[in-house]
Design a protein around this motif. Sequence first.
Motif, mmCIF file in Angstrom:
data_model
loop_
_atom_site.group_PDB
_atom_site.id
_atom_site.type_symbol
_atom_site.label_atom_id
_atom_site.label_comp_id
_atom_site.label_asym_id
_atom_site.label_seq_id
_atom_site.Cartn_x
_atom_site.Cartn_y
_atom_site.Cartn_z
ATOM 1 N N LEU A 34 28.259 29.561 26.858
ATOM 2 C CA LEU A 34 28.005 28.368 27.290
ATOM 3 C C LEU A 34 29.665 28.007 28.275
ATOM 4 C CD1 LEU A 34 26.654 26.388 24.317
ATOM 5 C CD2 LEU A 34 25.611 26.950 26.419
ATOM 6 N N PHE A 35 30.641 28.425 27.791
ATOM 7 C CA PHE A 35 31.775 28.454 28.720
ATOM 8 C C PHE A 35 31.645 29.216 29.955
ATOM 9 C CE2 PHE A 35 36.177 29.231 29.937
ATOM 10 C CZ PHE A 35 36.705 27.865 30.107
ATOM 11 N N GLU A 36 31.298 30.187 30.020
ATOM 12 C CA GLU A 36 31.049 30.909 31.289
ATOM 13 C C GLU A 36 29.922 30.285 32.006
ATOM 14 O OE1 GLU A 36 32.511 33.740 32.830
ATOM 15 O OE2 GLU A 36 34.054 33.520 31.040
ATOM 16 N N ALA A 37 28.811 29.679 31.559
ATOM 17 C CA ALA A 37 27.950 28.970 32.279
ATOM 18 C C ALA A 37 28.606 27.796 32.703
ATOM 19 C CB ALA A 37 26.924 28.711 31.375
ATOM 20 N N TRP A 38 29.478 26.819 32.050
ATOM 21 C CA TRP A 38 30.027 25.674 32.588
ATOM 22 C C TRP A 38 30.881 26.059 33.771
ATOM 23 C CZ3 TRP A 38 31.414 21.110 33.493
ATOM 24 C CH2 TRP A 38 32.684 20.685 33.816
ATOM 25 N N LEU A 39 31.736 27.172 33.759
ATOM 26 C CA LEU A 39 32.622 27.762 34.780
ATOM 27 C C LEU A 39 31.857 27.851 36.262
ATOM 28 C CD1 LEU A 39 35.083 30.109 33.230
ATOM 29 C CD2 LEU A 39 35.532 27.870 33.858
ATOM 30 N N SER A 40 30.486 28.529 36.106
ATOM 31 C CA SER A 40 29.868 28.794 37.032
ATOM 32 C C SER A 40 29.185 27.243 37.566
ATOM 33 C CB SER A 40 28.632 29.604 36.687
ATOM 34 O OG SER A 40 27.775 29.870 37.481
ATOM 35 N N VAL A 41 28.731 26.483 36.575
ATOM 36 C CA VAL A 41 28.164 25.157 37.103
ATOM 37 C C VAL A 41 29.175 24.434 37.754
ATOM 38 C CG1 VAL A 41 27.397 22.924 36.432
ATOM 39 C CG2 VAL A 41 26.337 25.066 35.602
ATOM 40 N N GLU A 42 30.438 24.413 37.263
ATOM 41 C CA GLU A 42 31.658 23.616 37.851
ATOM 42 C C GLU A 42 32.124 24.156 39.172
ATOM 43 O OE1 GLU A 42 35.899 22.011 36.324
ATOM 44 O OE2 GLU A 42 35.641 24.253 36.138
ATOM 45 N N ALA A 43 31.741 25.568 39.483
ATOM 46 C CA ALA A 43 32.195 26.147 40.594
ATOM 47 C C ALA A 43 31.072 26.003 41.759
ATOM 48 C CB ALA A 43 32.333 27.522 40.579
ATOM 49 N N ASN A 44 30.100 25.520 41.293
ATOM 50 C CA ASN A 44 28.776 25.214 42.318
ATOM 51 C C ASN A 44 29.253 24.037 43.318
ATOM 52 O OD1 ASN A 44 26.208 24.195 43.248
ATOM 53 N ND2 ASN A 44 25.591 26.263 42.493
ATOM 54 N N LEU A 45 28.747 24.067 44.527
ATOM 55 C CA LEU A 45 28.800 22.849 45.359
ATOM 56 C C LEU A 45 28.430 21.573 44.870
ATOM 57 C CD1 LEU A 45 28.566 24.726 48.868
ATOM 58 C CD2 LEU A 45 30.809 24.036 47.539
ATOM 59 N N GLY A 46 27.306 21.787 44.154
ATOM 60 C CA GLY A 46 26.531 20.702 43.763
ATOM 61 C C GLY A 46 27.026 20.219 42.278
ATOM 62 N N SER A 47 28.167 20.580 41.922
ATOM 63 C CA SER A 47 28.918 20.337 40.828
ATOM 64 C C SER A 47 29.287 18.602 40.646
ATOM 65 C CB SER A 47 29.775 20.975 40.136
ATOM 66 O OG SER A 47 31.012 20.873 41.143
ATOM 67 N N GLU A 48 29.427 18.189 41.863
ATOM 68 C CA GLU A 48 29.723 16.618 41.872
ATOM 69 C C GLU A 48 28.536 15.871 42.190
ATOM 70 O OE1 GLU A 48 32.760 15.669 40.774
ATOM 71 O OE2 GLU A 48 32.836 17.822 40.358
ATOM 72 N N THR A 49 27.488 16.325 42.065
ATOM 73 C CA THR A 49 26.179 15.484 42.153
ATOM 74 C C THR A 49 25.467 15.286 40.871
ATOM 75 O OG1 THR A 49 25.385 16.667 44.323
ATOM 76 C CG2 THR A 49 23.745 15.409 43.162
ATOM 77 N N ALA A 50 25.408 13.870 40.535
ATOM 78 C CA ALA A 50 25.041 13.710 39.112
ATOM 79 C C ALA A 50 23.594 13.724 38.788
ATOM 80 C CB ALA A 50 25.539 12.341 38.878
ATOM 81 N N GLY A 51 23.239 14.003 37.655
ATOM 82 C CA GLY A 51 21.883 13.889 37.297
ATOM 83 C C GLY A 51 21.445 12.471 36.954
ATOM 84 N N VAL A 52 20.243 12.356 36.230
ATOM 85 C CA VAL A 52 19.882 10.918 35.672
ATOM 86 C C VAL A 52 20.997 10.195 34.731
ATOM 87 C CG1 VAL A 52 17.412 11.440 35.903
ATOM 88 C CG2 VAL A 52 18.647 11.897 33.711
ATOM 89 N N ASP A 53 21.883 11.215 34.204
ATOM 90 C CA ASP A 53 22.687 10.453 33.396
ATOM 91 C C ASP A 53 24.140 10.144 34.029
ATOM 92 O OD1 ASP A 53 23.926 13.067 34.090
ATOM 93 O OD2 ASP A 53 24.377 13.603 31.910
ATOM 94 N N GLY A 54 24.045 10.338 35.308
ATOM 95 C CA GLY A 54 25.065 9.700 36.259
ATOM 96 C C GLY A 54 26.493 10.779 35.902
ATOM 97 N N LEU A 55 26.411 11.586 35.225
ATOM 98 C CA LEU A 55 27.554 12.460 35.165
ATOM 99 C C LEU A 55 27.878 13.390 36.235
ATOM 100 C CD1 LEU A 55 27.909 12.749 31.311
ATOM 101 C CD2 LEU A 55 29.024 11.157 32.436
ATOM 102 N N THR A 56 28.932 13.461 36.631
ATOM 103 C CA THR A 56 29.348 14.797 37.573
ATOM 104 C C THR A 56 30.045 15.770 36.686
ATOM 105 O OG1 THR A 56 31.548 14.005 38.061
ATOM 106 C CG2 THR A 56 29.795 13.426 39.356
ATOM 107 N N ALA A 57 30.312 16.991 37.049
ATOM 108 C CA ALA A 57 31.041 18.113 36.258
ATOM 109 C C ALA A 57 32.336 17.658 35.905
ATOM 110 C CB ALA A 57 31.109 19.389 37.188
#
Length: 149
Positions: A34-57
Motif C-alpha cells: 500500500l505504501f509503494e502504491a501510495w508513492l506511485s499515486v502521489e508521483a502521478n500528474l493527476g495526484s492533485e485532482t480530487a475525486g468525489v471526496d474532494g481530497l487530493t494526494a
Amino acid sequence: MEVEKMQTKLARWSQDQSFEFDDKFNVVYDGAFLFEAWLSVEANLGSETAGVDGLTAEDYRKQGLKENLFSLSDRLESGTYEPDPVRRTYIPKGPDEVRPLGIPTIEDRIVQESLRMVLEPIYETDFSDDSFGFRPNRSCHDAIRLGTV
C-alpha cells in the motif's frame, strides 16, 4: 514485506503451472504494498485532482498518511472497504466534442495500484513477447521499431 522481492516471487510462482495462487489478496493489503502504491499515486500528474471526496494526494498525506494507510489496510483485510463512485468530468476532444473522464478518489487509486502491483508480475509471464499494448516498459513505438506490426 519487500515489494520487489515479493513481485519476483509472484512472477516465478506464476511460471509453475502446478502452483495455485489461493490468497493473493493478503499481498494487496500488505502495508509495504500500500505504501509503494501510495508513492506511485502521489508521483502521478493527476495526484492533485480530487475525486468525489474532494481530497487530493496532498490532503490525504496531510490528514495522516500512516494512519490512513493502516485504516485502508484494515478495511481491505476485514472486507469492509468499499470504493467510492468516480467523479465524472468531461475533457475537450475536438472543436465540438468532449470525452468523459472518471476520476477515482486517492484511496481508490491506491487500492487499484496495489492490485496492479500484485497481478502484473503474475500475468506478465503469460503474454507473448510480440505483445506491446499496455505492458510495462513497452509501447507502440517499440513494436514499430522492432517490426512486429
